[in-house]
Design an enzyme around this catalytic site. Sequence first.
Site, PDB file in Angstrom:
ATOM      1  N   GLY A 124      24.126 -26.147  32.205  1.00 27.11           N
ATOM      2  CA  GLY A 124      23.342 -27.395  32.211  1.00 27.11           C
ATOM      3  C   GLY A 124      21.865 -27.140  31.939  1.00 27.11           C
ATOM      4  O   GLY A 124      21.239 -27.831  31.125  1.00 27.11           O
ATOM      5  N   CYS A 143      19.994 -24.660  44.940  1.00 27.24           N
ATOM      6  CA  CYS A 143      20.343 -26.002  45.426  1.00 27.24           C
ATOM      7  C   CYS A 143      20.637 -25.892  46.920  1.00 27.24           C
ATOM      8  O   CYS A 143      21.622 -26.424  47.408  1.00 27.24           O
ATOM      9  CB  CYS A 143      21.492 -26.616  44.636  1.00 27.24           C
ATOM     10  SG  CYS A 143      22.985 -25.641  44.614  1.00 27.24           S
TER      11      CYS A 143
END
Length: 435
Positions: free
Chosen positions: A259, A375
């Site tokens: 991504g 994250c």
Amino acid sequence: MSANLRALAARCCFDVVDCGLSLSEALPKAQAQTDNTLDKALLQEICFGVLRYLPQLEAVCSQLMSKPLIKQLRPLQFLLYVGIYQLKFMRIPDHAAISETVDAARELKGQSLTKLINGVLRNVQRNSELFNFDTAPAAVKYNHPGWLITALQQAYPDNWQTILDANQHKAPLWLRVNVSKINPTDYAAALTRAGIDYTRPVADLPAAIKLAQAQDVTSLPGYLDGWFSVQDLSAQYAAVLLNAQDGQQVLDACCAPGGKSCHILELAPQAELTALDKDPKRLLRVHDNLARLGFNANVIAADAAVPDSWWQGQQFDRILLDVPCSATGVVRRHPDIRWLRKKADIAALAELQQQILSQCWQLLAPGGTLLYATCSVLPEENQQQIAQFLQQHSDAQLQPAPQQLSSQPFGWQLLPGEQDGDGFFYAILHKKIAG
Ligand SMILES: C[S@@+](CC[C@H](N)C(=O)[O-])C[C@H]1O[C@@H](n2cnc3c(N)ncnc32)[C@H](O)[C@@H]1O
């Protein structure tokens, strides 16, 4: 072919909680058992819900049964959770929820337990007091494991409850417009023409579009043409903060599924990107994503912590380290994480992150920038990591993120739910030029 949906959901949750499968492995396996798109969506909703409310569902059962079902009957214990979740949290008529769940028991070889299951569900239907958890232990009240609640209380004494609360909410679907192909305003107009509701709420990320409702993204305008990708808002800061330029040597050292690699190339299509990941299977997704968006990169399967095994000697101007982490910032998207991740994992992850960071730092050209990202919302993987690194590397200088609203000493921590994005951490490290 269509198996009983509640039986599939119960087995899926059993596979995750008792057998340690991730939901992203277990759910597609369950969904493959039905051809009906609505059933697939319902299955997802039930499994996500049961995993989000597992401690409370367990607590309700323990008020109504002398002991939980064990051994080969464990899938039926999860079936009870599936039934209770529907009664309490879904808009399925009670009679349908109960009769379908009792039918599912037969499919899970629980013929002799149908009376018990029916009795428990009827009790739940009649007695809303069972869900009063005001004085329950924190793990039950907040539906998270105790170790994680304690860690968040220590790290965020003022807002740990906000984080736990955000983790209980469904995450929205964010798109990132591919600015190398289409202007975000033109893409937004294409969504309007297609009758799709959206907002563009974040001024410093104009390519970020939040859809009002979850959709099958393959049917959105421009999917095959690579006009957009699905990516959470907070993750969209990575390539922006990295700020790679055309012609620069760029390393994305933990790149799969790609991504952020694609985003880097959208912003700097002529950058020389090396996209590395340890997991060759996950790299297949990187190839697919690059191909869909029409980009090239030097894709390598290798260990970022051992550059001797792959590095050709050319220094990089930009390095993105989106390191493996606890993923405690994306619990709202992956409700299984809170059950799969164990307290002991954190130290091991922090050690691996430190190795990747210090090894890749040597590959950065003086004057270059390394962006460290996770994250996670845990300081061991984030601020403490950067504090330790800065102590050991006098040639490193931490720079604040321009988008940061308040100053934070060792990087930029975004919390889940902030701007409706995931929990994410960024630290921009600049390498000083000697002399
Ligand atoms: C958070 S994910 C990266 C997500 C990716 N940057 C993206 O935006 O699509 C972390 C990745 O690190 C990879 N990884 C774990 N250990 C690694 C190592 N020692 N060297 C390189 N990659 C590693 C994992 O396979 C995983 O794909």
